[in-house]
Motif scaffolding. Structure first.
Motif, PDB file in Angstrom:
ATOM      1  N   GLY A  54       0.812  -1.212   0.000  1.00 12.41           N
ATOM      2  CA  GLY A  54       0.000   0.000   0.000  1.00 12.41           C
ATOM      3  C   GLY A  54       0.843   1.259   0.000  1.00 12.41           C
ATOM      4  N   SER A  55       1.772   1.356   0.949  1.00 13.16           N
ATOM      5  CA  SER A  55       2.610   2.550   1.061  1.00 13.16           C
ATOM      6  C   SER A  55       3.889   2.207   1.801  1.00 13.16           C
ATOM      7  N   ALA A  56       4.788   3.184   1.855  1.00 13.96           N
ATOM      8  CA  ALA A  56       6.050   2.986   2.571  1.00 13.96           C
ATOM      9  C   ALA A  56       5.829   2.917   4.077  1.00 13.96           C
ATOM     10  N   LEU A  57       4.635   3.238   4.541  1.00 14.20           N
ATOM     11  CA  LEU A  57       4.336   3.213   5.967  1.00 14.20           C
ATOM     12  C   LEU A  57       3.745   1.881   6.416  1.00 14.20           C
ATOM     13  N   ASP A  58       3.555   0.941   5.481  1.00 16.90           N
ATOM     14  CA  ASP A  58       3.045  -0.376   5.855  1.00 16.90           C
ATOM     15  C   ASP A  58       4.001  -1.058   6.835  1.00 16.90           C
ATOM     16  N   GLN A  59       3.446  -1.951   7.638  1.00 21.28           N
ATOM     17  CA  GLN A  59       4.288  -2.754   8.506  1.00 21.28           C
ATOM     18  C   GLN A  59       5.255  -3.578   7.659  1.00 21.28           C
ATOM     19  N   SER A  60       6.504  -3.642   8.066  1.00 19.57           N
ATOM     20  CA  SER A  60       7.499  -4.360   7.282  1.00 19.57           C
ATOM     21  C   SER A  60       7.280  -5.859   7.387  1.00 19.57           C
ATOM     22  N   PRO A  61       7.719  -6.618   6.379  1.00 15.53           N
ATOM     23  CA  PRO A  61       7.619  -8.084   6.473  1.00 15.53           C
ATOM     24  C   PRO A  61       8.327  -8.640   7.701  1.00 15.53           C
ATOM     25  N   LEU A  62       9.469  -8.062   8.070  1.00 17.35           N
ATOM     26  CA  LEU A  62      10.184  -8.532   9.262  1.00 17.35           C
ATOM     27  C   LEU A  62       9.372  -8.321  10.525  1.00 17.35           C
ATOM     28  N   ASP A  63       8.760  -7.154  10.640  1.00 17.75           N
ATOM     29  CA  ASP A  63       7.926  -6.876  11.825  1.00 17.75           C
ATOM     30  C   ASP A  63       6.698  -7.777  11.837  1.00 17.75           C
ATOM     31  N   ALA A  64       6.133  -8.020  10.648  1.00 17.80           N
ATOM     32  CA  ALA A  64       4.966  -8.902  10.577  1.00 17.80           C
ATOM     33  C   ALA A  64       5.340 -10.319  10.995  1.00 17.80           C
ATOM     34  N   PHE A  65       6.486 -10.783  10.547  1.00 20.00           N
ATOM     35  CA  PHE A  65       6.952 -12.118  10.924  1.00 20.00           C
ATOM     36  C   PHE A  65       7.175 -12.201  12.435  1.00 20.00           C
ATOM     37  N   ALA A  66       7.767 -11.150  12.991  1.00 15.23           N
ATOM     38  CA  ALA A  66       8.031 -11.137  14.429  1.00 15.23           C
ATOM     39  C   ALA A  66       6.742 -11.073  15.247  1.00 15.23           C
ATOM     40  N   SER A  67       5.648 -10.588  14.637  1.00 15.83           N
ATOM     41  CA  SER A  67       4.369 -10.470  15.348  1.00 15.83           C
ATOM     42  C   SER A  67       3.656 -11.807  15.503  1.00 15.83           C
ATOM     43  N   LEU A  88      18.724  -2.481   1.808  1.00 13.43           N
ATOM     44  CA  LEU A  88      18.709  -3.920   1.547  1.00 13.43           C
ATOM     45  C   LEU A  88      19.729  -4.642   2.432  1.00 13.43           C
ATOM     46  N   LEU A  89      20.937  -4.118   2.515  1.00 16.69           N
ATOM     47  CA  LEU A  89      21.963  -4.761   3.335  1.00 16.69           C
ATOM     48  C   LEU A  89      21.549  -4.797   4.806  1.00 16.69           C
ATOM     49  N   SER A  90      20.870  -3.749   5.252  1.00  9.82           N
ATOM     50  CA  SER A  90      20.378  -3.733   6.631  1.00  9.82           C
ATOM     51  C   SER A  90      19.338  -4.820   6.847  1.00  9.82           C
ATOM     52  N   GLN A  91      18.443  -5.012   5.869  1.00 10.02           N
ATOM     53  CA  GLN A  91      17.428  -6.058   6.020  1.00 10.02           C
ATOM     54  C   GLN A  91      18.067  -7.444   6.081  1.00 10.02           C
ATOM     55  N   LEU A  92      19.115  -7.659   5.328  1.00 13.83           N
ATOM     56  CA  LEU A  92      19.780  -8.964   5.367  1.00 13.83           C
ATOM     57  C   LEU A  92      20.278  -9.279   6.781  1.00 13.83           C
ATOM     58  N   GLN A  93      20.829  -8.293   7.446  1.00 14.11           N
ATOM     59  CA  GLN A  93      21.318  -8.513   8.806  1.00 14.11           C
ATOM     60  C   GLN A  93      20.176  -8.856   9.753  1.00 14.11           C
ATOM     61  N   HIS A  94      19.064  -8.151   9.624  1.00 19.02           N
ATOM     62  CA  HIS A  94      17.901  -8.430  10.478  1.00 19.02           C
ATOM     63  C   HIS A  94      17.326  -9.815  10.176  1.00 19.02           C
TER      64      HIS A  94
END
Length: 495
Positions: A54-67, A88-94
């Motif tokens: 929807g937008s850049a303010l959507d919950q991130s996939p990582l946060d959704a997975f953690a939920s 992208l590199l930051s997401q890989l670390q998370h």
């Protein structure tokens, strides 16, 4: 967490349930209930978590997975909308921290609020993103997208050229755009089987009703034809329950047909309730035993798109029915003349081999241009020369030789490796222009340079290079290959 990879390695049929994160406890609870089933008709079940749908303010996939209250097999999406390489590199670390090693890399559709000519929005395109992740995480399962539902030669040919780049950049599988045209599903599968190293294909599908057809009119790159909408409206006129049942029967038939065709699995979109899941499972179980070959299945699929007193349904836009392999386009004489002129100019000024290019290279690499004042004026000079000629936005890493002198900065998303999936009959997703990649494909066919569109993997532009002259960097490079010269100038995790 590698259920999808295990399934693909075993040549088993995979089911991926699409989940778009929304701030709804009920939605998350339903997902957990569905994933607790672990399978659909005996086929392993994985969830794909969407990114910035929807937008850049959507919950991130990582946060959704953690939920989620307990981990589930998950394929996270990464959309390049308004992102740079460091994101992208930051997401890989998370993801490492969360124990995740599967990623679907997408350029992403139009970011809401992005209007060409106003604040530029950069999109980290999928080819460059694949290269970054493949180098940083060599053993991850990486997926990319393909939209075969194209009905003009230029946009369709450009899609397949870019798909070849995605495979070369490290994609382990391709997931198709949402589509209903079985002939195009066959086309994509035939194309993949001709590749030197074929990879699995997964088809994105949805139970289509009149309401969803209306919604999909606003989704870039999805084709729902007038004859399809006419049939859906006739079904809805009978009753909502009838229309829903017909849509579910078609979805079940599509799953069965794709499996018989040789697809590695399906990516199920639009299933948000347990009742929908159970209805689909029951329909598949009822129908599956009736079909052992595609020849048995095809009449049932055709009948599912017919109704009394309704016109025949076609899945291609009226007047447009291009199929891969048909060749009918040619660039204009001015376009070809422009290409040859710019190619000759490039050779003389930037080949690093001619006397003029050596002199020009010496001139623009003087210490004078490394000062703030000098860098400012050299940038202004390059922009002043190139903007009227090619629409240059001085990205700092010129890629014109790799894009047949059609500047990728004239694409609203700044894509260099090929088109996104959002075009419709050669029109840009933004609706205000022809897709520059369709023009580039026409030119490549006409001058015999389609190899450029298939083989040259163009790195992403570094944010720190933007809005400065590309000339010193070009001549400072040790390699004469444009893409390689940019790679040599990049820090760790080169594209």
């Amino acid at each position: 967490m590698s259920l999808l990879k295990t399934t693909l390695d075993a040549n088993a049929f995979a089911c991926i349930l699409e989940f778009v994160p929304k701030p709804s406890a009920e939605r998350f609870a339903t997902l957990e209930t569905l994933m607790a089933r672990t399978q659909l008709c005996g086929w392993p079940l994985t969830v794909a978590i969407g990114d910035r749908v929807g937008s850049a303010l959507d919950q991130s996939p990582l946060d959704a997975f953690a939920s989620l209250s307990r981990p589930v097999p998950a394929l996270l999406h990464f959309s390049g909308k308004d992102r740079e390489r460091h994101d992208l590199l930051s997401q890989l670390q998370h993801m490492d921290a969360a124990g995740l090693d599967q990623l679907l890399l997408l350029t992403g559709d139009r970011l809401p609020g992005h209007t060409p000519g106003q604040r530029p929005v950069r999109y980290l395109e999928s080819v460059a993103a694949l290269q970054i992740v493949r180098q940083a995480r060599p053993h991850w399962l990486l997926a990319a997208a393909l939209n075969p539902f194209k009905y003009q030669e230029a946009e369709g040919g450009a899609q397949y050229c870019k798909a070849e780049k995605k495979l070369a950049a490290g994609a382990d599988l391709l997931i198709l755009q949402l589509g209903f045209d079985i002939d195009k599903h066959r086309e994509a599968l035939d194309w993949m089987q001709r590749q030197p190293r074929p990879k699995p294909l997964i088809a994105c599908i949805m139970a289509l009703t009149e309401g969803r057809a209306a919604m999909l009119e606003h989704v870039a790159g999805v084709t729902v034809t007038p004859s399809m909408r006419t049939l859906l409206a006739a079904e809805a006129a009978v009753s909502k329950a009838y229309a829903k049942d017909r849509a579910n029967q078609r979805l079940a038939l599509q799953v069965i047909g794709l499996k018989l065709m040789g697809y590695a699995g399906v990516h199920l979109s639009g299933i948000h309730e347990l009742a929908q899941f159970e209805a689909l499972e029951q329909a598949i179980a009822t129908l599956q035993s009736r079909f052992s070959t595609l020849e048995d299945w095809a009449p049932a699929w055709q009948a599912a798109w017919q109704a009394p007193d309704q016109p025949p349904v076609t899945f291609h836009p009226p007047g447009h029915a291009w199929r891969l392999g048909q060749r009918e386009i040619n660039a204009s004489k001015p376009a070809k003349a422009r290409y040859h002129l710019l190619s000759a100019m490039h050779h003389q000024l930037f080949s690093r081999t001619t006397p003029l290019s050596k002199a020009f290279g010496w001139a623009v690499t003087r210490p004078l241009w490394r000062s703030p004042w000098g860098a400012h004026w050299l940038h202004r000079l390059e922009r002043g020369v190139k903007r009227p000629m090619v629409g240059c936005d001085t990205c700092g890493s010129c890629r014109l030789e790799d894009t047949l002198y059609i500047c990728p900065e004239t694409c609203p998303k700044g894509l260099a490796n090929g088109p996104c999936g959002g075009t419709q009959l050669d029109r840009c997703e933004f609706g205000d222009r022809e897709c520059v990649h369709s023009a580039k494909y026409r030119l490549a066919v006409s001058v015999g340079r389609t190899d450029v569109l298939r083989e040259r993997l163009i790195p992403c532009v570094q944010v720190e290079h933007r809005h400065r002259s590309s000339w010193p960097l070009w001549f400072a490079a040790t390699s004469a290959t444009p893409a390689a010269s940019q790679v040599n100038a990049e820090p760790e995790f080169n594209d």
